[in-house]
Design a protein around this motif. Structure first.
Motif, PDB file in Angstrom:
ATOM      1  N   GLY A  58       0.650  -1.244   0.033  1.00 14.85           N
ATOM      2  CA  GLY A  58      -0.009  -0.024  -0.154  1.00 14.85           C
ATOM      3  C   GLY A  58       0.887   1.374  -0.018  1.00 14.85           C
ATOM      4  N   GLY A  59       1.946   1.271  -0.847  1.00  9.99           N
ATOM      5  CA  GLY A  59       2.735   2.456  -0.799  1.00  9.99           C
ATOM      6  C   GLY A  59       3.579   2.767   0.350  1.00  9.99           C
ATOM      7  N   GLY A  60       3.863   1.682   1.312  1.00 13.82           N
ATOM      8  CA  GLY A  60       4.499   1.781   2.374  1.00 13.82           C
ATOM      9  C   GLY A  60       3.518   2.216   3.568  1.00 13.82           C
ATOM     10  N   ARG A  61       2.125   2.217   3.405  1.00 15.43           N
ATOM     11  CA  ARG A  61       1.307   2.455   4.413  1.00 15.43           C
ATOM     12  C   ARG A  61       1.008   1.146   5.328  1.00 15.43           C
ATOM     13  NH1 ARG A  61      -0.324   7.219   6.405  1.00 15.43           N
ATOM     14  NH2 ARG A  61      -1.491   8.371   5.100  1.00 15.43           N
ATOM     15  N   LEU A  62       1.497  -0.122   4.584  1.00 16.05           N
ATOM     16  CA  LEU A  62       1.391  -1.210   5.498  1.00 16.05           C
ATOM     17  C   LEU A  62       2.501  -2.217   5.483  1.00 16.05           C
ATOM     18  CD1 LEU A  62      -1.646  -3.667   5.477  1.00 16.05           C
ATOM     19  CD2 LEU A  62       0.399  -4.556   5.154  1.00 16.05           C
TER      20      LEU A  62
ATOM     21  N   TYR B 184      11.645 -10.547   9.397  1.00 17.91           N
ATOM     22  CA  TYR B 184      11.799  -8.940   9.533  1.00 17.91           C
ATOM     23  C   TYR B 184      11.536  -8.745  10.756  1.00 17.91           C
ATOM     24  CZ  TYR B 184      11.628  -8.805   4.288  1.00 17.91           C
ATOM     25  OH  TYR B 184      11.949  -9.019   2.974  1.00 17.91           O
ATOM     26  N   THR B 185      12.175  -7.506  11.252  1.00 18.07           N
ATOM     27  CA  THR B 185      11.794  -6.676  12.401  1.00 18.07           C
ATOM     28  C   THR B 185      11.747  -5.187  12.062  1.00 18.07           C
ATOM     29  OG1 THR B 185      14.138  -6.506  13.272  1.00 18.07           O
ATOM     30  CG2 THR B 185      12.782  -8.456  14.112  1.00 18.07           C
ATOM     31  N   LEU B 186      11.105  -4.361  12.945  1.00 22.17           N
ATOM     32  CA  LEU B 186      10.911  -3.261  12.375  1.00 22.17           C
ATOM     33  C   LEU B 186      11.413  -2.372  13.679  1.00 22.17           C
ATOM     34  CD1 LEU B 186       9.549  -0.763  10.710  1.00 22.17           C
ATOM     35  CD2 LEU B 186       7.484  -1.308  12.165  1.00 22.17           C
ATOM     36  N   ILE B 187      12.111  -1.101  13.449  1.00 25.09           N
ATOM     37  CA  ILE B 187      12.434  -0.175  14.477  1.00 25.09           C
ATOM     38  C   ILE B 187      11.758   0.985  14.256  1.00 25.09           C
ATOM     39  CG2 ILE B 187      14.589   0.911  15.518  1.00 25.09           C
ATOM     40  CD1 ILE B 187      14.585  -1.845  16.517  1.00 25.09           C
ATOM     41  N   TYR B 188      11.453   1.792  15.096  1.00 22.95           N
ATOM     42  CA  TYR B 188      10.667   3.026  15.173  1.00 22.95           C
ATOM     43  C   TYR B 188      11.362   3.983  16.228  1.00 22.95           C
ATOM     44  CZ  TYR B 188       6.918   6.700  14.876  1.00 22.95           C
ATOM     45  OH  TYR B 188       6.124   7.930  15.096  1.00 22.95           O
TER      46      TYR B 188
ATOM     47  N   ARG C  27      12.842   2.041  10.508  1.00 16.84           N
ATOM     48  CA  ARG C  27      13.944   1.202   9.824  1.00 16.84           C
ATOM     49  C   ARG C  27      13.502  -0.234   9.870  1.00 16.84           C
ATOM     50  NH1 ARG C  27      18.214   2.712  12.769  1.00 16.84           N
ATOM     51  NH2 ARG C  27      18.509   1.005  13.996  1.00 16.84           N
ATOM     52  N   LEU C  28      13.319  -0.898   8.541  1.00 15.17           N
ATOM     53  CA  LEU C  28      12.914  -2.156   8.468  1.00 15.17           C
ATOM     54  C   LEU C  28      14.348  -2.824   8.550  1.00 15.17           C
ATOM     55  CD1 LEU C  28      10.313  -3.785   8.221  1.00 15.17           C
ATOM     56  CD2 LEU C  28      10.812  -3.674   5.603  1.00 15.17           C
TER      57      LEU C  28
ATOM     58  N   VAL D   7      17.140  -0.951   6.422  1.00 17.79           N
ATOM     59  CA  VAL D   7      16.741  -0.223   5.296  1.00 17.79           C
ATOM     60  C   VAL D   7      15.713   1.089   6.091  1.00 17.79           C
ATOM     61  CG1 VAL D   7      15.304   0.386   3.210  1.00 17.79           C
ATOM     62  CG2 VAL D   7      17.002  -1.821   3.595  1.00 17.79           C
ATOM     63  N   VAL D   8      16.273   2.240   5.935  1.00 19.38           N
ATOM     64  CA  VAL D   8      15.484   3.372   6.501  1.00 19.38           C
ATOM     65  C   VAL D   8      14.297   3.652   5.492  1.00 19.38           C
ATOM     66  CG1 VAL D   8      15.347   5.744   7.065  1.00 19.38           C
ATOM     67  CG2 VAL D   8      17.028   4.045   8.089  1.00 19.38           C
ATOM     68  N   PHE D   9      12.977   3.410   5.669  1.00 20.42           N
ATOM     69  CA  PHE D   9      12.244   3.763   4.612  1.00 20.42           C
ATOM     70  C   PHE D   9      11.073   4.749   4.621  1.00 20.42           C
ATOM     71  CE2 PHE D   9       9.596   0.936   7.550  1.00 20.42           C
ATOM     72  CZ  PHE D   9       8.405   1.674   7.454  1.00 20.42           C
TER      73      PHE D   9
END
Length: 664
Positions: free
Chosen positions: A559-563, A583-587, A593-594, A618-620
């Motif tokens: 979704g264009g980075g929305r999800l 995958y993990t996510l850092i905020y 950052r994914l 990767v900083v998205f």
């Protein structure tokens, strides 16, 4: 409340209670100053993980390393002054302080000098990771026995000669008194504690991997965590609540993948009653369709007798499961799953079963406990067996403690700092509308249905044993696990029956809800966020559940980075499909950052060789400016407290409430 509302009669009662905690103008003013200072600090780091599936070694390494945050801080400080080998060793020391220290002690002749250098480096890292917190919060996070010492070392200016001597004297005293190893371990734990402010586990702690109980033990001790229930978590929650159907499901899944360690060793649940029953009732039965999956050393370690017993146990509990599922479907017509009643569709003479109006040849119809005239009735022996097994789940103290934790820290979804977190899906229809479900004579969809489902799931555990509310709650937990378009199952059907008994693999498919196609559309994602009250450029949906096939070029960003889908194959069983190990996510206060991870070499090897999980970060998405606590959910709560205290000040100054200097 707004300060201007302070003197309204309806608000004075609340303000008088608040005055007990802040009995003077000075006390209220001081707290306002403290809270205002916190609002201006940078937002803490959030860490997101999903679909851990019992892989405790990889999970604990990700937790210890904060998906590379610890190593990043270490490299920021020492890349120009410390060799890579030494940084690798230092990182491993922080992740596994006790184990790595034992190895270093065996190999290092001058531990005094090593301790001195290492303490300096660890304090520098600790100073960096603590910089976004108040001194008070950092002090509360410190181990009590060393709080004063660490606080002094963190706030000593080393360029001052007198302070330098003071600092070095503290280190020498720690070493001389024999507390160096203990102090080092506590310092490493503090660094990990401060590296991440809050952890989100987006579902599926249980099943497939060996020891989900070890993961939950670690989460019980974690400083700040929330959990969004996955379908495998709900499965175990239902078993712990006393659902016979979900007890049978847990056992069938565990036997299928030879994953009994968590049941027998982790939770102390004996499978002897099942083995005795299976050997007696299924001794002369065809169990070829129920051979247990064994790989590598397991296949060599198991004798043919062991394999035969496992297959008998697996078939015995699976037939009980099919009966109990049928009873649930018959008892709950609102589930809309009558087409999944298959035991009564078997023609034993032609060895076929009718599925969706078509007859299919069956590979196995040797069912000694099934009465064709009443196929969903348990035999007396099956009744006794499932009762015994269910009691074992109810009486496992460790399992009950873990499930209480899942209920207290968990939910079907969570809204946190502008993000919507849930494990599976928001059920949708093909036209993009929200799919509705029958509830108490009406229909619910979207957020309203998830709120209802969350409440129903809690009734399964907290309603009185034997009550209609508890029974209905346990039925609903099964619906969440395997029901048509359930928000955490997200599929049309679970085809366990077809996979066991039909050769035609077209019957094995489990069509996903259309959500998993529509979420590629940014407008759909934005509409779903609005359904939950979220709007803005940095709001996201964060999902788990469906592994991202990275090796086939699939992106976790939809979704264009929305999800974001952060299930990339943490579980070893999925890694051949995904091509990575999760995958993990850092905020943090600056960006999202994914992080994608390669398979973990194992705890022992990681400690021995100072080897980290190979990861790509990767900083998205970058924020326009550094996000402060004022812009977070916690910040909004703090602002409400400030507003209430300002109203209290106004009440003091207007004379509506009198100060109490004696108490203060």
């Amino acid at each position: 409340m707004k300060p201007t509302q302070a003197c309204r009669p309806e608000n004075l009662h609340y303000l008088k209670m608040l005055a007990r905690q802040y009995p003077t103008v000075q006390a209220a003013s001081t707290e306002i100053i403290n809270l205002q200072a916190i609002l201006n600090l940078p937002k803490g780091t959030e860490h997101f993980v999903s679909d851990v599936h019992g892989e405790y070694e990889a999970f604990l390494h990700i937790l210890n390393s904060a998906s590379g945050v610890v190593r990043e801080k270490l490299d920021d400080l020492f890349a120009a002054t410390v060799s890579k080998a030494e940084r690798d060793q230092l990182a491993t020391l922080i992740y596994y302080p006790k184990e790595k220290l034992e190895e270093i002690q065996r190999e290092t002749p001058d531990m005094r000098e090593w301790y001195r250098i290492t303490f300096h480096r660890l304090i520098e890292i600790c100073r960096l990771v603590s910089s976004k917190y108040t001194r008070s919060k950092v002090r509360k996070a410190m181990p009590r026995e060393y709080a004063y010492i660490i606080d002094e070392m963190l706030h000593t200016h080393y360029e001052d000669n007198d302070k330098r001597d003071y600092y070095e004297n503290i280190i020498s005293t720690i070493i001389d008194t024999g507390r160096a190893s203990n102090f080092l371990v506590q310092l490493c734990e503090l660094i990990k504690r401060l590296a991440v402010d809050h952890l989100h586990v987006v579902g599926d702690i249980f099943d497939r991997g060996p020891r989900a109980d070890i993961i939950l033990d670690s989460l019980l001790d974690y400083h700040s965590v929330d959990i969004q229930w996955g379908n495998h978590d709900v499965l175990w929650m239902g078993a712990a609540s006393g659902s016979r159907t979900l007890v049978a499901t847990v056992l069938a899944n565990s036997l299928r993948y030879n994953n009994l360690e968590v049941i027998e060793t982790g939770y102390g649940i004996s499978l002897r009653p099942l083995s005795v029953f299976a050997n007696e009732v299924y001794r002369d039965t065809d169990v070829s369709r129920f051979s247990v999956k064994l790989t590598g050393e397991e296949a060599e370690r198991y004798t043919e007798k062991d394999k035969l017993l496992s297959a008998r146990m697996y078939k015995a509990i699976t037939m009980i499961l099919f009966k109990l599922e049928g009873q649930k479907i018959l008892r709950n017509p609102d589930f809309g799953m009558a087409d999944r009643l298959l035991l009564d569709k078997i023609d034993y003479e032609s060895r076929t079963v009718t599925v969706d109006g078509r007859a299919y040849p069956m590979l196995d119809t040797d069912f000694p406990t099934v009465n064709p005239a009443d196929p969903y009735a348990l035999t007396p022996e099956e009744e006794i067996l499932i009762h015994q097994l269910t009691l074992s789940f109810l009486h496992s103290e460790k399992l009950q403690r873990h499930v209480r934790f899942l209920y207290s820290k968990g939910s079907l979804y969570k809204i946190f700092n502008g993000n919507l977190l849930f494990h599976g899906c928001i059920p949708m229809a093909a036209d993009g509308s929200l799919l509705s479900f029958p509830v108490n004579g009406g229909r619910l969809s979207g957020k309203a249905f998830l709120d209802y489902a969350d409440l129903a799931a809690r009734r399964a555990y907290y309603s009185a044993p034997g009550s209609a509310e508890r029974a209905a709650g346990m039925d609903f937990l099964w619906f969440l696990w395997a029901g048509r378009n359930s928000p955490i199952f997200g599929r049309d059907r679970m085809t366990t029956f077809e996979r066991r008994f039909l050769a035609d693999e077209s019957t094995w498919t489990e069509p996903k809800n259309v959500y998993y196609q529509l979420y590629n559309d940014p407008e759909i994602c934005e509409a779903l966020l609005r359904e939950f009250g979220l709007e803005g450029p940095h709001c996201h949906i964060i999902n788990g559940h469906v592994p991202v096939k990275s090796k086939k070029g699939e992106s976790p960003m939809k979704g264009g980075g929305r999800l974001l889908v952060i299930d990339g194959g943490f579980c070893k069983a999925y890694q051949q499909t995904t091509g990575i190990a999760g995958y993990t996510l850092i905020y943090n206060s600056a960006c999202y950052r994914l992080v994608s991870h390669e398979p973990f070499v194992g705890r022992a090897e990681a400690i021995r060789t100072s080897q980290d999980i190979a990861s790509t970060s990767v900083v998205f998405e970058r924020l326009e400016s550094r996000l402060k606590i004022a812009g977070t959910d916690v910040g909004r709560q703090l602002q409400e407290q400030i507003d209430d205290l300002m109203a209290l000040l106004l009440a003091y100054r207007s004379g509506a409430i009198a100060e109490d200097h004696k108490e203060y």
